[in-house]
Enzyme design. Structure first.
Site, PDB file in Angstrom:
ATOM      1  CB  SER A   1      -0.986  -0.011   1.172  1.00  0.00           C
ATOM      2  OG  SER A   1      -0.399  -0.524   2.343  1.00  0.00           O
TER       3      SER A   1
ATOM      4  CG  ASN B   1      -2.578  -4.368  -3.643  1.00  0.00           C
ATOM      5  OD1 ASN B   1      -3.196  -4.302  -4.711  1.00  0.00           O
ATOM      6  ND2 ASN B   1      -1.506  -3.610  -3.406  1.00  0.00           N
TER       7      ASN B   1
ATOM      8  CE1 TYR C   1       1.018 -10.033 -11.996  1.00  0.00           C
ATOM      9  CE2 TYR C   1      -0.458 -10.040 -13.877  1.00  0.00           C
ATOM     10  CZ  TYR C   1      -0.085  -9.533 -12.652  1.00  0.00           C
ATOM     11  OH  TYR C   1      -0.824  -8.522 -12.084  1.00  0.00           O
ATOM     12  CB  SER C   2      -1.100 -16.253 -16.744  1.00  0.00           C
ATOM     13  OG  SER C   2      -1.157 -15.142 -17.594  1.00  0.00           O
TER      14      SER C   2
HETATM   15  P1  NDP Z   1       2.641  -1.273  -8.080  1.00  0.00           P
HETATM   16  O1  NDP Z   1       3.849  -1.783  -8.788  1.00  0.00           O
HETATM   17  O2  NDP Z   1       2.172   0.125  -8.356  1.00  0.00           O
HETATM   18  O3  NDP Z   1       2.847  -1.427  -6.471  1.00  0.00           O
HETATM   19  C1  NDP Z   1       3.266  -2.655  -5.968  1.00  0.00           C
HETATM   20  C2  NDP Z   1       3.186  -2.641  -4.468  1.00  0.00           C
HETATM   21  O4  NDP Z   1       3.543  -3.964  -3.991  1.00  0.00           O
HETATM   22  C3  NDP Z   1       4.161  -1.677  -3.813  1.00  0.00           C
HETATM   23  O5  NDP Z   1       3.605  -1.211  -2.597  1.00  0.00           O
HETATM   24  C4  NDP Z   1       5.380  -2.563  -3.518  1.00  0.00           C
HETATM   25  O6  NDP Z   1       6.175  -2.108  -2.429  1.00  0.00           O
HETATM   26  C5  NDP Z   1       4.673  -3.857  -3.127  1.00  0.00           C
HETATM   27  N1  NDP Z   1       5.529  -5.028  -3.303  1.00  0.00           N
HETATM   28  C6  NDP Z   1       6.022  -5.536  -4.472  1.00  0.00           C
HETATM   29  N2  NDP Z   1       6.785  -6.606  -4.219  1.00  0.00           N
HETATM   30  C7  NDP Z   1       6.780  -6.791  -2.873  1.00  0.00           C
HETATM   31  C8  NDP Z   1       7.395  -7.717  -1.993  1.00  0.00           C
HETATM   32  N3  NDP Z   1       8.192  -8.702  -2.446  1.00  0.00           N
HETATM   33  N4  NDP Z   1       7.174  -7.602  -0.666  1.00  0.00           N
HETATM   34  C9  NDP Z   1       6.388  -6.616  -0.195  1.00  0.00           C
HETATM   35  N5  NDP Z   1       5.782  -5.697  -0.965  1.00  0.00           N
HETATM   36  C10 NDP Z   1       5.982  -5.781  -2.295  1.00  0.00           C
HETATM   37  O7  NDP Z   1       1.489  -2.348  -8.385  1.00  0.00           O
HETATM   38  P2  NDP Z   1      -0.068  -2.148  -8.680  1.00  0.00           P
HETATM   39  O8  NDP Z   1      -0.664  -1.218  -7.697  1.00  0.00           O
HETATM   40  O9  NDP Z   1      -0.250  -1.918 -10.120  1.00  0.00           O
HETATM   41  O10 NDP Z   1      -0.586  -3.653  -8.399  1.00  0.00           O
HETATM   42  C11 NDP Z   1      -1.143  -4.061  -7.169  1.00  0.00           C
HETATM   43  C12 NDP Z   1      -1.689  -5.479  -7.349  1.00  0.00           C
HETATM   44  O11 NDP Z   1      -2.649  -5.489  -8.396  1.00  0.00           O
HETATM   45  C13 NDP Z   1      -0.630  -6.505  -7.752  1.00  0.00           C
HETATM   46  O12 NDP Z   1      -0.877  -7.748  -7.135  1.00  0.00           O
HETATM   47  C14 NDP Z   1      -0.818  -6.626  -9.251  1.00  0.00           C
HETATM   48  O13 NDP Z   1      -0.378  -7.878  -9.737  1.00  0.00           O
HETATM   49  C15 NDP Z   1      -2.319  -6.472  -9.357  1.00  0.00           C
HETATM   50  N6  NDP Z   1      -2.786  -6.065 -10.664  1.00  0.00           N
HETATM   51  C16 NDP Z   1      -2.365  -4.885 -11.224  1.00  0.00           C
HETATM   52  C17 NDP Z   1      -2.809  -4.519 -12.476  1.00  0.00           C
HETATM   53  C18 NDP Z   1      -2.395  -3.246 -13.150  1.00  0.00           C
HETATM   54  O14 NDP Z   1      -2.721  -3.090 -14.343  1.00  0.00           O
HETATM   55  N7  NDP Z   1      -1.719  -2.329 -12.495  1.00  0.00           N
HETATM   56  C19 NDP Z   1      -3.736  -5.380 -13.235  1.00  0.00           C
HETATM   57  C20 NDP Z   1      -4.124  -6.571 -12.535  1.00  0.00           C
HETATM   58  C21 NDP Z   1      -3.656  -6.888 -11.302  1.00  0.00           C
HETATM   59  P3  NDP Z   1       7.430  -1.094  -2.683  1.00  0.00           P
HETATM   60  O15 NDP Z   1       6.823   0.257  -2.991  1.00  0.00           O
HETATM   61  O16 NDP Z   1       8.196  -1.095  -1.411  1.00  0.00           O
HETATM   62  O17 NDP Z   1       8.191  -1.665  -3.847  1.00  0.00           O
END
Ligand code: NDP
Length: 246
Positions: free
Chosen positions: A15, A92, A158-159
């Site tokens: 978040s 998320n 990813y899928s």
């Molecule tokens: P962002 O890349 O904007 O944000 C990702 C978030 O996840 C960040 O807060 C990041 O933390 C955190 N994160 C990533 N890897 C880890 C880890 N190993 N441990 C802890 N935290 C982690 O992603 P979105 O907001 O776009 O996506 C959110 C979710 O929605 C995901 O699961 C994604 O697969 C899914 N999704 C997104 C789509 C899109 O089009 N955007 C479409 C369909 C699904 P930090 O800031 O510290 O890196």
């Protein structure tokens, strides 16, 4: 004399930005207390926490890598021991490592499966027993993807992970239903966040029946509903929020 309702804490993984940050803002507006979380980006979490706190929301920040089972357990058990169980959990956080399958490196497969699928276990396992012991019901929301529902080229890893999330969500929903904990999945389409910054946006818009990308707030609105008392008879479902893409 009226008493205020008990505080319901919600943990939203990932978040610091994007969809997770929008869900945190929305749930804070709905009156929940919020646990923000990220891997590296503590500053963004702290800034959001400060904004939400100024608006009257109780808030704290947790940092751990969701792909690291031991680190996740340690952080979550400590937080729950200090502050009590969560009412709601939104799983998320996630990553992509896109490439056509013939060229996909083992590292790309592993990183996505460890982060996007194993995190279901790594995050929820430490949280569930305290939730059950609290006997107050609860809400678990997972975030899959249109890629997990329909499959997408360049995203075999990813899928696979996101389809796995759907299966895990449905199975856990069955296990927790009699304890009044609902478990549902949101499958977003293409949402405007950092994750899609390298994609051909104009081409994608033409493929979406509603002719626009989704916004993080589109996903947050659905999460808000699934978290609410009004959704207490909804469990084991996948809600597609994708502009009609599939
Ligand atoms: P962002 O890349 O904007 O944000 C990702 C978030 O996840 C960040 O807060 C990041 O933390 C955190 N994160 C990533 N890897 C880890 C880890 N190993 N441990 C802890 N935290 C982690 O992603 P979105 O907001 O776009 O996506 C959110 C979710 O929605 C995901 O699961 C994604 O697969 C899914 N999704 C997104 C789509 C899109 O089009 N955007 C479409 C369909 C699904 P930090 O800031 O510290 O890196």
């Amino acid at each position: 004399m009226s008493t205020s309702p008990p505080t319901k804490w919600c943990l939203i993984t990932g978040s610091s930005r994007g969809i997770g940050a929008a869900i945190a803002r929305k749930l804070a507006g709905d009156g929940y207390s919020i646990v923000l979380h990220a891997r590296h980006n503590r500053q963004s979490c702290e800034e959001l926490a400060a904004k939400l706190t100024a608006q009257g929301t109780s808030c704290r920040v947790l940092m751990f890598d969701i792909s690291n089972r031991a680190a996740a357990r340690e952080a979550l058990e400590k937080d729950i021991a200090e502050h009590g169980p969560y009412y709601g959990i939104v799983c998320n956080a996630g990553i992509t490592r896109d490439t056509p399958f013939p060229a996909m490196e083992g590292e790309q497969w592993d990183a996505v499966l460890r982060t996007d699928l194993d995190s279901f276990y790594n995050v929820l396992s430490p949280c569930i027993m305290p939730m059950l012991q609290a006997r107050k019901g609860g809400r678990i929301i997972t975030i899959s993807s249109v890629s997990g529902v329909a499959g997408n080229r360049g995203q075999v890893n990813y899928s696979a992970a996101k389809a796995g999330i759907i299966g895990a969500t449905k199975a856990l929903a069955l296990e927790l239903a009699k304890r009044k904990i609902t478990v549902n999945c949101i499958a977003p389409g293409i949402i405007e966040t950092d994750m899609i910054e390298t994609l051909p946006i104009e081409e994608i818009k033409k493929m979406v029946p509603l002719r626009r990308l989704g916004t993080p707030d589109d996903i947050a609105a659905t999460a808000s509903f699934l978290m609410s008392d009004g959704a207490s008879y909804i469990t084991r479902q996948v809600i597609n929020v994708n502009g009609g893409l599939v």
